[in-house]
Design a protein around this motif. Structure first.
Motif, PDB file in Angstrom:
ATOM      1  N   THR A   1     -12.554 121.976  74.621  1.00 51.70           N
ATOM      2  CA  THR A   1     -12.411 121.050  75.751  1.00 51.70           C
ATOM      3  C   THR A   1     -13.455 121.334  76.835  1.00 51.70           C
ATOM      4  O   THR A   1     -14.187 120.433  77.255  1.00 51.70           O
ATOM      5  CB  THR A   1     -10.981 121.198  76.337  1.00 51.70           C
ATOM      6  OG1 THR A   1     -10.056 120.853  75.309  1.00 51.70           O
ATOM      7  CG2 THR A   1     -10.762 120.335  77.544  1.00 51.70           C
TER       8      THR A   1
ATOM      9  N   ASP B   1     -19.045 117.340  68.278  1.00 53.22           N
ATOM     10  CA  ASP B   1     -17.750 117.982  68.498  1.00 53.22           C
ATOM     11  C   ASP B   1     -17.317 118.516  67.132  1.00 53.22           C
ATOM     12  O   ASP B   1     -16.786 117.795  66.295  1.00 53.22           O
ATOM     13  CB  ASP B   1     -16.753 116.954  69.045  1.00 53.22           C
ATOM     14  CG  ASP B   1     -15.337 117.522  69.118  1.00 53.22           C
ATOM     15  OD1 ASP B   1     -15.137 118.677  68.707  1.00 53.22           O
ATOM     16  OD2 ASP B   1     -14.438 116.798  69.589  1.00 53.22           O
TER      17      ASP B   1
ATOM     18  N   HIS C   1     -13.332 121.312  64.573  1.00 55.40           N
ATOM     19  CA  HIS C   1     -12.628 121.657  63.327  1.00 55.40           C
ATOM     20  C   HIS C   1     -13.540 122.282  62.282  1.00 55.40           C
ATOM     21  O   HIS C   1     -13.184 122.320  61.100  1.00 55.40           O
ATOM     22  CB  HIS C   1     -11.933 120.409  62.774  1.00 55.40           C
ATOM     23  CG  HIS C   1     -10.863 119.925  63.689  1.00 55.40           C
ATOM     24  ND1 HIS C   1      -9.621 120.506  63.740  1.00 55.40           N
ATOM     25  CD2 HIS C   1     -10.870 118.970  64.658  1.00 55.40           C
ATOM     26  CE1 HIS C   1      -8.915 119.916  64.684  1.00 55.40           C
ATOM     27  NE2 HIS C   1      -9.646 118.982  65.256  1.00 55.40           N
TER      28      HIS C   1
END
Ligand SMILES: Cc1ncc(COP(=O)(O)O)c(C=O)c1O
Length: 471
Positions: free
Chosen positions: A89, A193, A196
């Motif tokens: 984040t 991003d 994962h």
């Protein structure tokens, strides 16, 4: 202890030895004992310190933290690596705001994590959405294509940067290499991003990381798929287009001025394990996953979602042929088999496997799945189609966020501008964000899903009777 509800609950859970197919990737710390790092686990309170002589400073590292970040940069093949103590984040916040100035435009996949849209609110940045391709039968996003991005850039050369989520929560990979080559020719910046994807690189079957495919910045939630504590992440830079000093100032803004040494140590431990044990452990994990997949392929009713090139450590088990939603299956797995999955949705359950899982976990999983395959529900499952249309944007998220709002009955909101988020959690991807037009399709979807167990965040009225709109 009486007045310690959190501690009591967590202790109960620890004692019940839940089998973890969810994050964090250390799987209840088992892996530290297995690799001979039990002292690290035992001494965790003793290493909780602050900036005193000898412990360096995350915000201007010159000694041990600098050295450790440099080691991580070598392992993850980046020019610069930054340890993050407030998750991916805060890495997303710092990355976007260091690349975009006020009113700049950034292309983001519409199914991006909420932190991306929140950053646009904080930084007064305009998100230009690129719609992902959705597989309606399973409700998951298949990512965006190079062509989608080319079209947006051809329409608007002012776009400053692009942010792509890859892999997704469900392990869907995007071709970062082609996108980065195209963007670099256009002199634009690519942020990935990769929350994962910290484990990528540990096997040829997992492909290569975003940084190695040419991303300028990638942010990884080390805690999700490597043995690391919750909230600990890394931001990698591999580009001469990034102003490192500007990035550092944003990292100072979005992170605590008292960063946790426990968390920083746990990142260092994850890097150590990645470097010295990662490939071996990943080989063992993949062999367990292959065995479990073969087993599932021979079952009658449940099956695995299989998408070409997806991350094999994410197992998305589709349960709808059982006339049971994923929510029910999650409940059975936990109550009857002591197995906790990462998430459930109307169609199935998602398991996140990591190098922290061992043979025992997969033995137990196989036993549970054999039973579940015969657990046919009595009633037909409610057909719930994932919303087909991406909502139209009427206002920028920031304008919407700071506008006057009012609360009205949810059905009356259809056609009006939404003033809050509607986010099924997990995975934390918003169906509606502030500034978008509320559609009947989305309201029907969330009301149906709520009835069968979906957890919805963002919206104030948890009963979904009311919604906030722009006044
Ligand atoms: C795609 C994606 N990006 C970013 C995040 C935020 O990561 P973190 O929890 O490390 O802050 C998440 C969290 O689930 C995520 O799924």
């Amino acid at each position: 202890m009486n007045n310690t509800p959190i501690i009591n609950k967590l202790n109960d859970m620890k004692n019940s030895e839940i089998i973890s197919f969810h994050v964090p990737g250390h799987k209840n710390g088992k892996i530290f004992d297995r690799l001979g790092y039990s002292d690290f686990k035992k001494n965790i309170v003793n290493i909780d310190t602050t900036e005193i002589p000898g412990t360096d400073n995350l915000h201007s590292p010159e000694e041990i933290i600098k050295e450790s970040q440099e080691i991580a940069a070598k392992v993850f093949k980046s020019d610069h690596t930054f340890f993050l103590v407030n998750g991916t984040t805060c890495g997303i916040q710092a990355a976007i705001m260091s690349v975009c100035s006020l009113k700049d435009k950034i292309i983001v996949n519409r199914d991006c994590h909420q932190s991306v849209i929140n950053t646009c609110i904080l930084g007064d940045i305009e998100p230009v959405y690129v719609n992902p391709h959705i597989d309606k039968s399973s409700g998951i996003s298949l990512g965006v294509s190079l062509r989608d991005i080319e079209m947006l850039i051809e329409e608007d050369e002012d776009i400053k940067a692009v942010l792509i989520t890859s892999p997704t929560y469900y392990g869907i990979n995007t071709d970062i290499k082609s996108i980065s080559e195209y963007l670099h020719k256009k002199n634009k910046i690519l942020i990935v991003d990769e929350a994962h994807g910290s484990h990528i690189g540990l096997s040829e079957r997992l492909g290569v990381s975003a940084i190695q495919q040419g991303a300028d910045i990638s942010i990884q939630s080390t805690h999700k798929t490597l043995p690391c504590f919750t909230q600990a992440s890394m931001l990698h830079v591999n580009s001469n287009k990034i102003d490192i000093n500007r990035l550092k100032s944003f990292l100072r803004i979005v992170q605590s001025s008292s960063p946790s040494y426990i968390m920083m140590s746990s990142i260092e431990m994850a890097v150590e394990i990645y470097k010295y044990h990662g490939k071996e452990l990943m080989k063992e994990l993949i062999s367990n996953i292959d065995r479990t997949k073969d087993y599932i392929n021979n079952l009658k009713n449940i099956y695995l979602y299989d998408y070409k090139g997806n991350d094999i450590t994410k197992m998305y088990i589709i349960t709808k042929n059982l006339n049971r939603s994923g929510y029910e299956i999650e409940d059975i797995l936990r109550k009857k088999y002591n197995i906790q999955v990462e998430l459930s949705n109307p169609y199935g359950v998602l398991l996140i496997c990591s190098i922290g899982n061992d043979n025992y976990d997969f033995e137990k999983l196989i036993q549970a799945l054999e039973y579940i395959d015969n657990e046919i529900g009595d009633e037909d499952l409610l057909e719930i189609d994932y919303p087909n249309h991406i909502p139209q944007k009427a206002l920028n998220p920031r304008e919407a966020f700071y506008s006057n709002k009012k609360r009205i009955p949810i059905k009356e909101g259809i056609g009006k501008i939404c003033a809050e988020y509607i986010i099924p959690y997990p995975p934390g991807i918003s169906l509606l964000s502030p500034g978008e037009i509320i559609t009947e399709e989305i309201i029907d979807y969330i009301q149906k899903c709520k009835r069968i167990g979906m957890n919805i965040t963002g919206i104030e009225d948890q009963n979904l009777d009311f919604i906030k709109i722009i006044d």
